[in-house]
Design a protein around this motif. Sequence first.
Motif, mmCIF file in Angstrom:
data_model
loop_
_atom_site.group_PDB
_atom_site.id
_atom_site.type_symbol
_atom_site.label_atom_id
_atom_site.label_comp_id
_atom_site.label_asym_id
_atom_site.label_seq_id
_atom_site.Cartn_x
_atom_site.Cartn_y
_atom_site.Cartn_z
ATOM 1 N N UNK A 177 0.857 -1.194 0.000
ATOM 2 C CA UNK A 177 0.000 0.000 0.000
ATOM 3 C C UNK A 177 0.893 1.244 0.000
ATOM 4 N N UNK A 178 0.488 2.282 -0.718
ATOM 5 C CA UNK A 178 1.346 3.488 -0.782
ATOM 6 C C UNK A 178 1.527 4.131 0.587
ATOM 7 N N UNK A 179 0.585 3.855 1.518
ATOM 8 C CA UNK A 179 0.663 4.485 2.834
ATOM 9 C C UNK A 179 1.449 3.650 3.828
ATOM 10 N N UNK A 180 2.129 2.623 3.387
ATOM 11 C CA UNK A 180 2.846 1.735 4.310
ATOM 12 C C UNK A 180 4.302 1.616 3.862
ATOM 13 N N UNK A 181 5.237 1.703 4.815
ATOM 14 C CA UNK A 181 6.639 1.568 4.420
ATOM 15 C C UNK A 181 7.582 1.759 5.590
ATOM 16 N N UNK A 182 8.839 1.918 5.240
ATOM 17 C CA UNK A 182 9.869 1.957 6.271
ATOM 18 C C UNK A 182 10.385 3.350 6.565
ATOM 19 N N UNK A 183 10.908 3.475 7.783
ATOM 20 C CA UNK A 183 11.639 4.679 8.181
ATOM 21 C C UNK A 183 13.016 4.243 8.650
ATOM 22 N N UNK A 184 13.951 5.163 8.548
ATOM 23 C CA UNK A 184 15.258 4.930 9.162
ATOM 24 C C UNK A 184 15.571 6.063 10.125
ATOM 25 N N UNK A 185 16.036 5.675 11.314
ATOM 26 C CA UNK A 185 16.507 6.667 12.285
ATOM 27 C C UNK A 185 18.015 6.804 12.078
ATOM 28 N N UNK A 186 18.455 8.051 11.882
ATOM 29 C CA UNK A 186 19.886 8.336 11.760
ATOM 30 C C UNK A 186 20.361 8.884 13.105
ATOM 31 N N UNK A 187 21.132 8.107 13.877
ATOM 32 C CA UNK A 187 21.442 8.514 15.251
ATOM 33 C C UNK A 187 22.463 9.637 15.315
#
Length: 220
Positions: A177-187
């Motif tokens: 779904x276009x509304x679903x996906x990943x994020x990355x945290x850059x510490x």
Amino acid sequence: MTNSKNTIDDVTTLRRDYLQKTLHEGDLPQNPMDALSLWLTDAIHLDATDANAMTLSTMSLEGYPTSRIVLARGISQSGVRFFTNYNSSKGLEIEQNQKVSASFFWQQLERQIRIQGTISKISAKESDDYFSSRPRESQIGAWASPQSKIIKNREELEISFQKFAKQFENTKVIPRPPHWGGYQIFPIKVEFWQGRTSRLHDRLEAHLQNEQWHWQRLAP
Ligand SMILES: Cc1cc2nc3c(=O)[nH]c(=O)nc-3n(C[C@H](O)[C@H](O)[C@H](O)COP(=O)(O)O)c2cc1C
């Protein structure tokens, strides 16, 4: 909602000493994400339940810090990844404010890791790849649930699931779904806490300065 007459044991007397391990300067790799991988691996080897669960905090639109658990789904030298609904409360909050924190707690190891950093979406291709690896029911669930939105009742959700299950009945590869996906945290800051006796815990903190990680010890 039901009323409960249960009483809670007196929490003022709940305490234990932390005796399992120690944390010395030089015990951890220079890159704190390598150190996170090491500690996560220790937790996985111990069969810790939901070893990859982390508490993710974002800033609400009203300016309150707000926290919830998500599962870390990838750790590299540049950060930690997780997957969610981009239209969820957290998704909308991240759109407004990309400063977040995340923390891990492994009770059996008496260890905590705290991360501060900035967050951004991973590429559509990377989200597609992960989505395609999920069980089919989870894929349908991602289509069916308008995460964080008010729904009338449980039935509404189940009807929505059935609707998408039917829609994708003859579809071999369910699209993301276009509304679903990943994020990355850059510490930018990562703290490693190891419980010790007499509340004299070990705390080593790495912070990013001029693209280099610098380590220091904090008082417990
Ligand atoms: C063990 C555990 C793992 C979870 N993993 C995720 C996850 O990976 N992604 C996710 O969106 N929500 C996950 N959740 C649900 C979230 O805690 C939260 O209820 C949901 O993401 C909605 O949060 P929001 O309204 O703040 O956006 C998990 C909850 C628990 C307790």
